[in-house]
Design a protein around this motif. Structure first.
Motif, PDB file in Angstrom:
ATOM      1  N   PHE A 117      -4.643 -14.527   0.630  1.00 32.76           N
ATOM      2  CA  PHE A 117      -3.781 -14.583  -0.548  1.00 32.76           C
ATOM      3  C   PHE A 117      -2.478 -15.319  -0.237  1.00 32.76           C
ATOM      4  O   PHE A 117      -1.927 -16.010  -1.116  1.00 32.76           O
TER       5      PHE A 117
ATOM      6  N   TYR B 104      -0.893 -18.354  -2.133  1.00 37.39           N
ATOM      7  CA  TYR B 104       0.486 -18.295  -2.636  1.00 37.39           C
ATOM      8  C   TYR B 104       1.257 -19.552  -2.252  1.00 37.39           C
ATOM      9  O   TYR B 104       1.946 -20.160  -3.088  1.00 37.39           O
TER      10      TYR B 104
ATOM     11  N   ILE C 251      -0.188 -13.763  -7.691  1.00 35.52           N
ATOM     12  CA  ILE C 251      -0.699 -13.853  -6.321  1.00 35.52           C
ATOM     13  C   ILE C 251       0.175 -13.024  -5.389  1.00 35.52           C
ATOM     14  O   ILE C 251      -0.326 -12.340  -4.486  1.00 35.52           O
TER      15      ILE C 251
ATOM     16  N   GLN D  21      -5.034 -11.959 -12.106  1.00 36.26           N
ATOM     17  CA  GLN D  21      -5.067 -13.334 -11.608  1.00 36.26           C
ATOM     18  C   GLN D  21      -6.257 -14.093 -12.190  1.00 36.26           C
ATOM     19  O   GLN D  21      -6.129 -15.251 -12.608  1.00 36.26           O
TER      20      GLN D  21
END
Length: 283
Positions: free
Chosen positions: A133, A137, A162, A192
């Motif tokens: 993640f 990001y 995120i 998301q």
């Protein structure tokens, strides 16, 4: 990802995994609250264990397919121009790096669960997922600095979602028995996924705000007022999505508790009701 399909494919992956994570967290908690543990992935029960690792296969195979689309199909194997990386497809190469991280997470989790070569605790898997993640990001954060106007605004909202995924996943490693943390992780994934779809429909589909248009893979607005109206629309969309997901989670919790609820969970609710009544009478 600068297309409808480029947002819909990863959006589908996040949405499916997020919804499954929410459902699994609810069922596991109401079935036995005392033994609840945070899980970065949720096994599928039944079917004699044949599809136990379905979620991990969906993550690994889904991210690998999307990786192939970004790395092989989109650039049409034209990786270099005049001895340097093809500048036209730099976005595709960046997206490939992000997708590679999710593929690695799925692969490591499968190796950890199905073999003896890489036995990892759940907390370590949470941190590996948080790393994936984090790569996502960083990609979209720097994307949002290059995407201007309305397109950049939608990416900023995506970056915030995120960040929520990173926070909930890391917290899951630190608080391995917290039901709210595990549920928040599933909600963040779902949000998301839905926002990927919302971005696709708004910027590359039929929901483009009045006064804005997609031209030469760039979203532009005719005036500052049109751009502001588009940003206000984005605010309303994310608010509606968050509200809708929270309402759906509450309804799902009520259904799951009535269907799979453990006697211990009912006892906890009775005790809480008694305490609330005593406090009211005390006032």
């Amino acid at each position: 990802m600068g297309s409808f399909g480029g947002h819909a494919v990863p959006g589908t992956l996040f949405l499916v995994v997020g919804l499954w994570h929410i459902w699994s967290a609810l069922v596991r908690y109401v079935s036995d609250p005392k033994s609840f543990r945070v899980q970065v992935w949720s096994p599928v029960r039944g079917f004699d264990g044949r599809i136990k690792y379905l979620e991990l296969y969906v993550i690994a195979i889904g991210s690998f397919i999307d990786l192939c689309i970004e790395l092989l199909y989109s650039p049409h194997f034209k990786y270099f121009v005049n001895g340097v990386l093809n500048p036209v497809h730099m976005n595709d190469f960046e997206h490939s790096g992000m997708l590679l991280m999710f593929f690695i997470f799925g692969l490591i989790a499968l190796l950890s669960e199905k073999t003896r070569f890489l036995p990892l605790p759940e907390g370590a898997l949470c941190l590996i997922a948080a790393t994936a993640f984090s790569a996502e990001y960083l990609l979209f954060y720097f994307h949002s600095t290059t995407h201007k106007g309305l397109e950049g605004y939608y990416h900023i909202i995506l970056v915030l979602l995120i960040g929520l995924c990173i926070l909930s996943t890391v917290t899951g490693a630190l608080l391995p028995t917290s039901f709210p943390v595990d549920l928040c992780s599933g909600i963040a994934l779902t949000l998301q996924g839905i926002w990927f779809y919302q971005t696709a429909f708004t910027l590359y589909g039929p929901m483009m705000p009045d006064g804005c248009q997609l031209k030469s893979d760039t979203v532009s607005c005719h005036s500052a007022d049109s751009e502001v109206r588009g940003e206000l629309l984005a605010n309303f969309q994310i608010f509606s999505i968050v509200l809708g997901v929270l309402v759906a989670v509450v309804v799902a919790y009520g259904f799951v508790a009535s269907r799979f609820g453990h006697s211990e969970l009912r006892r906890v609710h009775v005790v809480q009701d008694v305490l609330v009544d005593n406090q009211i009478r005390g006032f």
